[in-house]
Scaffold this motif. Structure first.
Motif, PDB file in Angstrom:
ATOM      1  N   CYS A 163       0.822  -1.211   0.000  1.00 20.14           N
ATOM      2  CA  CYS A 163       0.000   0.000   0.000  1.00 20.14           C
ATOM      3  C   CYS A 163       0.857   1.263   0.000  1.00 20.14           C
ATOM      4  O   CYS A 163       0.643   2.165  -0.792  1.00 20.14           O
ATOM      5  CB  CYS A 163      -0.924   0.010   1.210  1.00 20.14           C
ATOM      6  SG  CYS A 163      -2.018  -1.426   1.270  1.00 20.14           S
ATOM      7  N   MET A 217       1.208  -1.134  -4.957  1.00 24.00           N
ATOM      8  CA  MET A 217       0.415  -1.786  -6.009  1.00 24.00           C
ATOM      9  C   MET A 217      -1.050  -1.964  -5.634  1.00 24.00           C
ATOM     10  O   MET A 217      -1.880  -2.202  -6.491  1.00 24.00           O
ATOM     11  CB  MET A 217       1.044  -3.118  -6.399  1.00 24.00           C
ATOM     12  CG  MET A 217       1.108  -4.121  -5.268  1.00 24.00           C
ATOM     13  SD  MET A 217       2.012  -5.625  -5.716  1.00 24.00           S
ATOM     14  CE  MET A 217       0.922  -6.371  -6.907  1.00 24.00           C
ATOM     15  N   PHE A 218      -1.416  -1.829  -4.357  1.00 25.01           N
ATOM     16  CA  PHE A 218      -2.822  -1.916  -3.960  1.00 25.01           C
ATOM     17  C   PHE A 218      -3.448  -0.536  -3.748  1.00 25.01           C
ATOM     18  O   PHE A 218      -4.654  -0.433  -3.506  1.00 25.01           O
ATOM     19  CB  PHE A 218      -2.973  -2.715  -2.657  1.00 25.01           C
ATOM     20  CG  PHE A 218      -2.753  -4.199  -2.804  1.00 25.01           C
ATOM     21  CD1 PHE A 218      -2.673  -4.790  -4.057  1.00 25.01           C
ATOM     22  CD2 PHE A 218      -2.641  -5.011  -1.685  1.00 25.01           C
ATOM     23  CE1 PHE A 218      -2.474  -6.164  -4.195  1.00 25.01           C
ATOM     24  CE2 PHE A 218      -2.447  -6.384  -1.812  1.00 25.01           C
ATOM     25  CZ  PHE A 218      -2.361  -6.965  -3.064  1.00 25.01           C
ATOM     26  N   HIS A 277      -4.334   1.922  -5.553  1.00 25.38           N
ATOM     27  CA  HIS A 277      -5.418   2.393  -6.426  1.00 25.38           C
ATOM     28  C   HIS A 277      -6.772   1.826  -6.027  1.00 25.38           C
ATOM     29  O   HIS A 277      -7.807   2.332  -6.459  1.00 25.38           O
ATOM     30  CB  HIS A 277      -5.105   2.042  -7.890  1.00 25.38           C
ATOM     31  CG  HIS A 277      -5.200   0.566  -8.167  1.00 25.38           C
ATOM     32  ND1 HIS A 277      -4.181  -0.297  -7.872  1.00 25.38           N
ATOM     33  CD2 HIS A 277      -6.196  -0.193  -8.670  1.00 25.38           C
ATOM     34  CE1 HIS A 277      -4.547  -1.535  -8.195  1.00 25.38           C
ATOM     35  NE2 HIS A 277      -5.764  -1.501  -8.685  1.00 25.38           N
TER      36      HIS A 277
END
Lengths: 578, 272
Positions: free
Chosen positions: B181, B191-192, B194
């Motif tokens: 995050c 990568m999480f 969004h």
């Protein structure tokens, strides 16, 4: 002819001039950047074994092997510095490799020199190849796309990428790279997830150079340039847009029609009228049973309602329908399974992949060359791989999906209050409309937090499910009003969240892909007319204007009349220089 | 810098300069002030500001301009002069007709645009750094939020080698747990990220770590979303309560690491 030219080039090339390993100082400067930004995943010694490695998928590149996926150089060759730079600058989408826009050009160059020092291959001039030429894309005509489709079929692309490109080919569940790590086939319909980039040039490059170390071969020798270009147009035509256009709201549209889940055609026609919204899904990483690499990264949703009922339809892509195992929202996940599939800590799928990679990998060349991929796998991946000792990975758990709603809407005055998005909390419960795709019926659960999920039967939720070409579709229906749960009144914003489980990825219980809270808005059944307010605004402004003009003129006339009477002139009071 | 869209600001200032040079009349200045402010709010910020805030500012400014224009009889007549001439003098007849058509059209378009804004999920304000409790219990130990400090921070001066060990342990914790995050480079862009709302904290930001005491950061790490007061919308945040997964030492180590990685120091005790 092209191959001949390439061969000549290759022979002519191995000029040592290409070997550029930088200076001692540059590599030392690169090491400083590498140790700060790269080592945690790629390992401080470049072996791809950093702190994060057990929990990411695909695994970080092992720089000691000299094997690189994204290159402009021929199959098996080393990448150019520009190839490495490209990945460092923009990253690989939907993997743990981010872009590094904060690094300067010189810093990146230094890191490249340092990365190259991990593998002796970069000292070997024979491993260098001339970058391929990427021609301008052909115009995407119907003929070009049709020819591309023929090439797609002839080359057996569907064996891995699936008939319509959803990454669901029969062999998709079995794929591993040359280190034996499972890898995921590209879903050609979701261009934004292409690891190597989503432009037509990127796609052409992938066909022409292959992805070293993976089952994705190079077609430089087997396909004419023009056919590769047609294939690019075909693959591009499969795509569902350039970017995912993630939304935050489902608009439920009103219909007079009855909603009958058993009448597929009418149901499809009904959903034709409803806008589709795509929502991002991420791994559940807050509660034990964490899912660091969820299979499914987005879900599409729609809703329609009539006088009494509301129906939701959700869709997502899954490389295989897992419909034989267990699953429910509270199924326990042992701690070691958080790192499943990677490392040495014991998941049984590890062994499977290890074995499979070792024994079967050499056969892959054959079946890729073989155009009859479909026939070969015709009797279904499951049966074929069921013969393996360990059984197919993931057969233990089934695919599943859940919609989550608050059990009741927030009280007046606190519209922002919602239940905890991870299965609710003790004060504010949630209702789950859960479908285990083994059974294809909806079960309802009430969640008061991850440790407290109980089945309920207060509301009857119906569901129908289907799996087609790598896509699950689940349609739910419930009465709009509910005594126990949330009711869907007209023009109401109702929080909604999604969970998806991929049994193949051993997802179950809290190990799932999930979304934040979003909303479903029940559009008014009678749409207000828009012309009236527009005309009204124009008329009001016009009337005001005319009033001002009228008043100003009247005053001027009166003044003039007064002044005439007094014998003055207009010019004395009017128009001084501005 | 300052989150401004510099080209827009420069253009607006340049227009003001031209008006000053041409000795524009009062009416022109008033119109310019309002329109420039509107353009500044709409296009002047790199990250758009909420429409409601802009509307309030523009409303207040509009009122202020009207007050200014009508503050004396002379100023009022001076301001109104060009309008009166436009209405009265025959040579402006065409311009007047154009204006009579243009303004209602503009109003109509505005209503049309408002009606066609795509529906959006309702948005709610949340406090980014809500006040922490006065004390908390982490792994059976009571932490006094006013006096607690990172117990390993002083090694920075006293025992650099030990400091390095704690940092390395913090690095391990971060990349085993946090970067999905908060991002590899700690930009809040993992990568999480969004898929999360609220978005993860950006630790590169000068307005985050340096203004917080390390005890505040410890509270956020240990108690996560479930420990937030209502103003911080705990129901929306993915931040785990790390006391479920990490030891107290590990939580202080990762606390140490995120400060060190970004070259920041925690706000000192008693510093407000």
């Amino acid at each position: 002819m092209a191959t001949l030219a390439a061969a000549v080039l290759l022979v002519a090339l191995p000029a040592g001039g290409q070997v550029d390993l930088g200076t001692e100082e540059q590599r030392a400067a690169g090491k400083i950047v590498y140790d700060k930004y790269c080592g945690q995943c790629h390992g401080d010694t470049g072996d791809g074994n950093g702190y994060a490695t057990p929990r990411v998928k695909p695994k970080p590149r092992d720089f000691t092997t000299g094997t690189y996926k994204f290159r402009t150089t021929p199959n098996g060759m080393l990448p150019t510095d520009d190839d490495l730079r490209r990945v460092i600058e923009i990253g690989a989408p939907y993997t743990s490799m981010p872009g590094w826009p904060n690094l300067t050009s010189a810093e990146i160059q230094n890191v490249i020199y340092y990365i190259k020092s991990f593998s002796p291959d970069f000292e070997n001039p024979d491993r260098y190849g001339e970058p391929i030429e990427i021609p301008r894309p052909l115009e995407s005509t119907e003929e070009s796309i049709a020819r591309g489709r023929v090439v797609y079929e002839e080359q057996g692309c569907a064996a891995c990428h699936g008939e319509v490109g959803r990454g669901d080919g029969p062999s998709a569940p079995t794929l591993v790279n040359d280190k034996g790590d499972p890898i995921k086939v590209a879903d050609l319909t979701q261009r934004w997830t292409y690891r190597g980039g989503a432009t037509k040039e990127d796609i052409y490059r992938t066909f022409s150079t292959g992805l070293n170390g993976t089952p994705m071969p190079s077609y430089a020798d087997s396909l004419e340039i023009e056919d590769r270009q047609h294939l690019v147009n075909y693959v591009y035509s499969l795509g569902d847009g350039d970017d995912p256009n993630y939304g935050t709201l489902i608009t439920a549209v009103y219909s007079e029609e009855p909603i009958d889940l058993q009448d597929g055609e009418t149901l499809d026609a009904l959903f034709e009228t409803a806008p589709m919204t795509r929502f991002p899904l991420v791994g559940q990483i807050s509660e034990p049973g964490r899912n660091f690499f969820p299979s499914v990264t987005s879900i599409e949703a729609q809703a329609v309602y009539n006088r009494d009922e509301i129906a939701f339809r959700v869709r997502w892509h899954d490389l295989r329908a897992d419909t034989s195992g267990r699953n429910n929202p509270s199924l326990e996940v042992p701690m070691w399974d958080e790192d499943n599939g990677i490392g040495d800590d014991g998941g049984d799928s590890d062994d499977f992949f290890g074995e499979f990679g070792g024994e079967e990998a050499p056969a892959e060349d054959d079946f890729f060359g073989d155009s009859g991929g479909d026939d070969f796998f015709g009797d279904g991946g499951d049966d074929f791989f069921g013969a393996a000792d360990a059984g197919p990975p993931g057969a233990e758990f089934s695919d599943a999906v859940a919609l989550q709603f608050p059990a009741s809407l927030a009280p007046e005055g606190t519209p922002e209050l919602k239940p905890y998005f991870l299965y609710g909390d003790s004060q504010n419960p949630v209702d789950l409309w859960f479908v285990n795709l083994t059974y294809g019926v909806a079960d309802t659960f009430r969640g008061r937090g991850s440790e407290s999920i109980e089945p309920t039967e207060a509301d009857i939720v119906e569901a129908v499910t289907s799996y087609d070409q790598g896509q699950w579709t689940v349609t739910y229906k419930r009465r709009r009003s509910s005594r126990a749960g949330v009711s869907f009144a007209e023009q109401q914003y109702t929080p909604v969240a999604f969970s998806v489980w991929d049994g193949f990825n051993r997802e179950r219980g809290n190990k799932r892909a999930l979304s934040s809270w979003f909303y479903v808005y029940t559009e008014p059944s009678v749409q207000p007319a828009t012309t009236f307010p527009i005309v009204r605004a124009a008329v009001i402004v016009l009337v005001l204007e005319l009033l001002v003009v009228f008043l100003v003129r009247r005053r001027a006339r009166r003044q003039a009349a007064g002044e005439e009477a007094a014998g003055g002139t207009l010019a004395a009071t009017e128009a001084p220089a501005v | 810098m300052l989150g401004l869209n510099l080209p827009v600001v420069i253009v607006l200032a340049a227009v003001g300069g031209v008006l000053a040079w041409r000795r524009a009349n009062t009416l022109t200045w008033l119109l310019y002030t309002w329109v420039a402010l509107w353009a500044f709010f709409k296009y002047g910020f790199a990250v758009p500001i909420p429409q409601s805030v802009a509307t309030i500012y523009l409303g207040i400014t509009g009122l202020a301009l009207v007050c200014f224009a009508s503050s004396s009889r002379e100023r009022l007549s001076e301001t109104a002069q060009p309008i009166v001439r436009l209405i009265l003098e025959p040579r402006y007849r065409l311009a007047l007709a154009g204006l009579l058509v243009a303004l209602p059209a503009l109003a109509a378009y505005n209503v049309y645009a408002d009606l066609n804004v795509p529906l959006e999920a309702p948005g709610f304000g949340r406090e980014v750094h809500p006040p922490p409790p006065t004390e908390m219990t982490v792994h059976d130990e009571t932490v006094d939020m006013a006096t607690a400090e990172n117990p390993y921070l002083h090694y920075n001066h006293d025992d650099p080698e030990l400091y390095g060990e704690h940092l390395e342990n913090g690095r391990r914790i971060y990349y085993e747990n946090c970067f999905w995050c908060h991002g590899d480079g700690m930009g809040g862009d993992g990568m999480f990220a969004h898929g999360l709302n609220p978005v993860p904290s950006n630790f590169n930001d000068v307005g985050t770590l340096p203004i917080l005491q390390s005890s505040f950061v410890h509270w956020r790490i240990a108690k996560g979303a479930p420990g937030l007061p209502g103003a911080g919308t705990p129901w929306d945040s993915m931040m785990p309560a790390w006391e479920k997964f990490l030891t107290t030492e590990e939580m202080w180590d990762v606390n140490l690491f995120i400060y060190d990685f970004n070259g920041y120091e925690p706000r000192a005790l008693g510093q407000h």
